[in-house]
Design a protein around this motif. Structure first.
Motif, PDB file in Angstrom:
ATOM      1  N   GLU A   5       0.823  -1.210   0.000  1.00 40.80           N
ATOM      2  CA  GLU A   5       0.000   0.000   0.000  1.00 40.80           C
ATOM      3  C   GLU A   5       0.857   1.260   0.000  1.00 40.80           C
ATOM      4  OE1 GLU A   5      -3.632   2.085   2.553  1.00 40.80           O
ATOM      5  OE2 GLU A   5      -2.952   0.063   3.049  1.00 40.80           O
ATOM      6  N   SER A  20       2.548   1.773  -3.307  1.00 42.07           N
ATOM      7  CA  SER A  20       1.593   2.241  -4.316  1.00 42.07           C
ATOM      8  C   SER A  20       1.345   3.738  -4.191  1.00 42.07           C
ATOM      9  CB  SER A  20       0.274   1.476  -4.191  1.00 42.07           C
ATOM     10  OG  SER A  20      -0.453   1.883  -3.047  1.00 42.07           O
ATOM     11  N   LYS A  21       1.588   4.297  -3.003  1.00 42.06           N
ATOM     12  CA  LYS A  21       1.402   5.735  -2.783  1.00 42.06           C
ATOM     13  C   LYS A  21       2.646   6.528  -3.152  1.00 42.06           C
ATOM     14  CE  LYS A  21      -1.868   5.044   1.036  1.00 42.06           C
ATOM     15  NZ  LYS A  21      -2.063   5.194   2.496  1.00 42.06           N
ATOM     16  N   THR A  81       9.239  -1.255  -8.993  1.00 40.79           N
ATOM     17  CA  THR A  81       8.143  -0.925  -8.084  1.00 40.79           C
ATOM     18  C   THR A  81       6.836  -0.669  -8.830  1.00 40.79           C
ATOM     19  OG1 THR A  81       9.695   0.063  -6.497  1.00 40.79           O
ATOM     20  CG2 THR A  81       7.377   0.653  -6.273  1.00 40.79           C
ATOM     21  N   THR A  82       6.919   0.033  -9.941  1.00 40.47           N
ATOM     22  CA  THR A  82       5.710   0.309 -10.739  1.00 40.47           C
ATOM     23  C   THR A  82       5.063  -0.989 -11.206  1.00 40.47           C
ATOM     24  OG1 THR A  82       6.656   2.405 -11.506  1.00 40.47           O
ATOM     25  CG2 THR A  82       4.813   1.487 -12.774  1.00 40.47           C
ATOM     26  N   VAL A 115       3.390  -2.779  -8.179  1.00 43.63           N
ATOM     27  CA  VAL A 115       2.113  -2.154  -7.825  1.00 43.63           C
ATOM     28  C   VAL A 115       1.039  -2.515  -8.840  1.00 43.63           C
ATOM     29  CG1 VAL A 115       0.917   0.054  -7.584  1.00 43.63           C
ATOM     30  CG2 VAL A 115       3.174  -0.266  -6.538  1.00 43.63           C
ATOM     31  N   LYS A 170      -2.419  -4.519  -8.024  1.00 44.25           N
ATOM     32  CA  LYS A 170      -3.739  -3.965  -8.358  1.00 44.25           C
ATOM     33  C   LYS A 170      -4.523  -4.954  -9.206  1.00 44.25           C
ATOM     34  CE  LYS A 170      -2.689   0.966  -7.972  1.00 44.25           C
ATOM     35  NZ  LYS A 170      -2.592   2.265  -8.689  1.00 44.25           N
ATOM     36  N   LEU A 227      -4.876  -4.020  -4.076  1.00 45.87           N
ATOM     37  CA  LEU A 227      -4.852  -2.577  -3.810  1.00 45.87           C
ATOM     38  C   LEU A 227      -6.080  -1.910  -4.420  1.00 45.87           C
ATOM     39  CD1 LEU A 227      -1.090  -1.922  -4.658  1.00 45.87           C
ATOM     40  CD2 LEU A 227      -2.100  -2.036  -2.379  1.00 45.87           C
TER      41      LEU A 227
END
Length: 221
Positions: free
Chosen positions: A164, A167-168, A208-209, A212, A216, A221
């Motif tokens: 989480e 993702s932010k 990381t992208t 995430v 999702k 997420l």
């Protein structure tokens, strides 16, 4: 057996097929249907207010978009919001999704009670699933039962927090500070590095992208 069931499915043929199975194969007569997640949610709220709550939700995962603006656009959104107002509701997902990892996440993260994959054996599996869930069992589909559990991805609370926060857009250093402030352990730099690296390996993410995006897609997420 369950006496009041709501079926959330946007395809009329599939919807009527489920209802026919419930009525003819199992003997459940008090069945309501919804073609949109928001509609299903409102029916749950009204049933609770009338003190005649539903005992079982059978829902698809994906719902087609149309001209109506929906607050809840997926079965996962629906499950999460209904569980907030009726935590004890039994949930069976009935979907075309057959990826073991995504199905497993529904059990691990969203604590569904049963899963049936649409296909040639769907009617028998749906009957068996409803019967098992009513008896208090967690009913997994063959896609999971036949797979080595060592190959499955299992996430704990810290893993979910890391996903989480990533993702932010927070960095590992920023996440470490937040964990320390909230007294969430482990929160050392090395522990967080190991956890994030394991997430990359588990999800086969390149960066990381990508991680995430995968999370999702799996409904995490």
């Amino acid at each position: 057996m369950f006496t009041k069931v709501l079926v959330a499915e946007d395809y009329e043929i599939a919807n009527q097929g489920i209802i026919r199975v419930l009525q003819e194969e199992i003997g459940i007569q008090n069945i309501e249907e919804a073609k949109y997640c928001d509609e299903a949610y409102l029916k749950f709220r009204k049933a609770l207010q009338d003190q005649t709550p539903f005992e079982l939700l059978i829902t698809d995962l994906s719902f087609k978009e149309d001209h109506k603006v929906q607050t809840r656009t997926s079965g996962i959104d629906l499950i999460q919001d209904i569980r907030k107002i009726q935590p004890d509701i039994k949930v069976i997902v009935y979907s075309q999704e057959d990826r073991p990892d995504k199905i497993n996440m529904l059990f691990d993260v969203h604590t569904i009670d049963g899963y049936v994959c649409k296909g040639q054996q769907a009617i028998k599996e749906l009957v068996d699933c409803i019967t098992g869930v009513f008896q208090g069992d967690t009913v997994q589909p063959p896609q999971l039962a036949d797979r080595n559990t060592n190959e499955m991805i299992h996430l704990d609370d810290l893993d979910m927090i890391l996903l989480e926060e990533l993702s932010k857009g927070f960095t590992k250093k920023e996440i470490r500070v937040k964990l320390q402030e909230q007294k969430i352990k482990p929160n050392s730099e090395s522990a967080i590095d190991k956890r994030v690296s394991k997430l990359f390996d588990d999800f086969k993410a390149k960066n990381t992208t990508h991680l995430v995006a995968i999370a999702k897609d799996l409904g995490l997420l």
